[in-house]
Design a protein around this motif. Sequence first.
Motif, mmCIF file in Angstrom:
data_model
loop_
_atom_site.group_PDB
_atom_site.id
_atom_site.type_symbol
_atom_site.label_atom_id
_atom_site.label_comp_id
_atom_site.label_asym_id
_atom_site.label_seq_id
_atom_site.Cartn_x
_atom_site.Cartn_y
_atom_site.Cartn_z
ATOM 1 N N GLY A 319 -7.275 14.716 -35.520
ATOM 2 C CA GLY A 319 -7.621 13.243 -36.699
ATOM 3 C C GLY A 319 -8.333 13.069 -37.425
ATOM 4 O O GLY A 319 -9.157 14.094 -37.823
ATOM 5 N N SER A 320 -8.279 12.225 -38.724
ATOM 6 C CA SER A 320 -8.651 12.099 -39.285
ATOM 7 C C SER A 320 -9.235 10.703 -39.325
ATOM 8 O O SER A 320 -8.717 9.821 -38.752
ATOM 9 C CB SER A 320 -7.784 12.345 -40.338
ATOM 10 N N THR A 356 -11.193 6.249 -27.218
ATOM 11 C CA THR A 356 -12.205 5.340 -27.071
ATOM 12 C C THR A 356 -13.231 5.525 -28.336
ATOM 13 O O THR A 356 -13.542 6.296 -28.313
ATOM 14 C CB THR A 356 -13.316 5.459 -25.863
ATOM 15 N N ALA A 357 -14.280 3.905 -28.617
ATOM 16 C CA ALA A 357 -15.216 4.790 -29.797
ATOM 17 C C ALA A 357 -16.811 3.972 -29.637
ATOM 18 O O ALA A 357 -16.531 2.927 -27.997
ATOM 19 C CB ALA A 357 -15.058 3.632 -31.034
ATOM 20 N N ARG A 358 -17.567 4.530 -29.416
ATOM 21 C CA ARG A 358 -18.858 4.787 -28.748
ATOM 22 C C ARG A 358 -20.028 4.652 -30.336
ATOM 23 O O ARG A 358 -19.810 5.197 -31.150
ATOM 24 C CB ARG A 358 -19.590 5.285 -27.862
ATOM 25 N N VAL A 478 -15.908 9.068 -31.583
ATOM 26 C CA VAL A 478 -14.676 8.180 -31.226
ATOM 27 C C VAL A 478 -13.853 9.538 -30.157
ATOM 28 O O VAL A 478 -13.623 10.836 -30.806
ATOM 29 C CB VAL A 478 -13.242 8.308 -32.348
ATOM 30 N N GLU A 479 -13.585 8.525 -29.329
ATOM 31 C CA GLU A 479 -12.892 10.129 -28.155
ATOM 32 C C GLU A 479 -11.355 9.372 -27.518
ATOM 33 O O GLU A 479 -10.666 8.843 -28.110
ATOM 34 C CB GLU A 479 -13.427 9.854 -26.824
ATOM 35 N N ILE A 523 -9.782 15.143 -28.187
ATOM 36 C CA ILE A 523 -9.656 15.543 -28.834
ATOM 37 C C ILE A 523 -11.678 14.246 -29.118
ATOM 38 O O ILE A 523 -11.697 13.384 -28.845
ATOM 39 C CB ILE A 523 -9.718 15.686 -30.736
ATOM 40 N N GLU A 524 -12.705 14.865 -29.998
ATOM 41 C CA GLU A 524 -13.386 13.860 -30.061
ATOM 42 C C GLU A 524 -13.959 14.250 -32.283
ATOM 43 O O GLU A 524 -13.872 15.451 -32.453
ATOM 44 C CB GLU A 524 -14.591 14.227 -28.773
#
Length: 627
Positions: A319-320, A356-358, A478-479, A523-524
Amino acid sequence: MLRTTSARHLLIVILTLPLTLFAQNLPTDTSSLFAGSGVCANCHSSDGSIMMENNKDISPPTTWRSSMMANAAKDPVWQAKVMAENQDNPALQAIIEDKCTTCHAPLGRTQAIYDGADGYTFDEAMGSALALDGVSCTLCHQIQADNLGTEASYSGGYEIGDEHVIYGPYQNIFPNPMINQSGFTPTYGEHIRDSELCGTCHTLFTPYVDNNGNIAGEFPEQTPYLEWENSDYPGEGIECQTCHVPETTTPQDISTMPPWHTETHTPFGKHELAGANMTMLGLIQDNLSELGITATDAQFDETLGHTSAMLQRAASLHGSYELIGDTLVVDVEVRSRTGHKLPTGIPLRRMWLHVTARDEAGNVLFESGEWDGEGRIPDEDTPYEVHRNRIDAEDEVQIYEGVMGDVDNERTWTLLRAGQYLKDNRIPPRGFDIDHENYDDTGIFGRARFDRNFNRATGPQTTGVDIVQYRMPAAATVEIELVMQTLNPRFIDDLLTHTGDKVDQFAGMYAEAGNEPYQLAEIEISLSPTHRSTDSSEPPMRARNLRVYPNPANASSILGYELPYAQQVTLQLYTVNGRLVQTIHQGAQRAGEHAVSLNINGLSSGIYLARMSGQTWQAAERFVVLK
């Protein structure tokens, strides 16, 4: 190692113990062509001193008997699906059952054809101990090499002779013990380690019918072997057996007979035959007695462990991100690490991204791809979710699947109605080429064909990678997880509209088993305050398709990537522990594709990160150096 006669007698006693101790016995029935796996187990089972690794029994009868191949004829979803196809196409019942038993009950069907029958029925298979032995020892090891890799061998076109020759991977063997014990003659067969052997059943073309019930052509129902051919893997010497029959180099004595011999062989292929079907393995394990299974609960635990490990190796995520005003833009890269499409096989299975974004307090700000207790994705579109290269809303989901279509371009779950793919964005293997001779039967269909970030070429090869862009509210973490489901709930809905004892049996078992997806990778991303932009009009500046090729790296490896705009970038190499070892480039670069030589001189063996960064983004790719 010398073994006593008493040890051999103990093994024979164990093999004939009551069924209640070890589930049901392996069959010892014979025919003019075949012998049940119990005949082979008499000599090729471990007695505790041979075919052991790390104190575990790795003999073929032990590792094979809890695989989906061993239970191919007893698979309750297969049995129910045959019944459903018959109900949908009653005029073609004979064709359906003969086609389906060719690879699911091959000992029974092949013997029947050899004896002069025009075909083989489901009822005949259910009444035959040899047919119910599944894809068994004397089937695979008697397949001859003559037509392998040709169209004639596909769809169960394997050739079995009546010479009772057993092909194996070892030369200079002593044949008399096997001849005396079973009537079969062992001989060396190089093809037993070749993917073409597996391709006989794992390249399956099924007939499909038009609206009048007339056969209108053939449909590539599953093509793992052809997908493998259209990849980098054959050139790298990686066969189907490399992953599915993993070898140990520890010398192994492979037989208890004769008791005085000391011959060992290496390498030894462990018949784990793990794939990806956790769901059906678990369902079968829960119903050993009802299904007449010859493996124990503990043996299924072993196979489930091997299958879980296989799933964990199947894909990777990267992820980027960058923050543009109040919008978080995340690029998710899904990379296949298999030698065929992911997911592969019969198009009843699927894979998807759950993102999922937290915020800092852990509250969910955005979620795409969640599922409920029945394994359903509540936001999934009907009749299917289209391929996406960008997701802006929570009810949009990236699902990787093959979607079968009938002659009216409508989605169908009936194999005899499937004449085309309306969608196939299953991720191809690395090196997959649209100009390959197999592409017509293994192609990409639907919107994925026009997605420049789906299997996009970087340098000389295609990538086996999909990049999906997510736009969401600014978040702290972001998960991202990639999950797989081997039975699409909508397929189950269709299957259970049919009737019959096998459908009812499966329905009851399925209701107890559940249908949770299994995680392939996760990934997180934790957002750094330094990577924020206050200019909401700023164009995206991320690098795309960052990739080291080949990987593991050698003196000719390159680092490939694409820049959407000219910009300032820094390109560096780090150890996996975060120590900077090289700065490859620092400064302005033009827009477009780039291929930079990777200098591994001075690097010791290990795992490294190639890290790129711009003013408001960063991306990284792992690679391996082996010396």
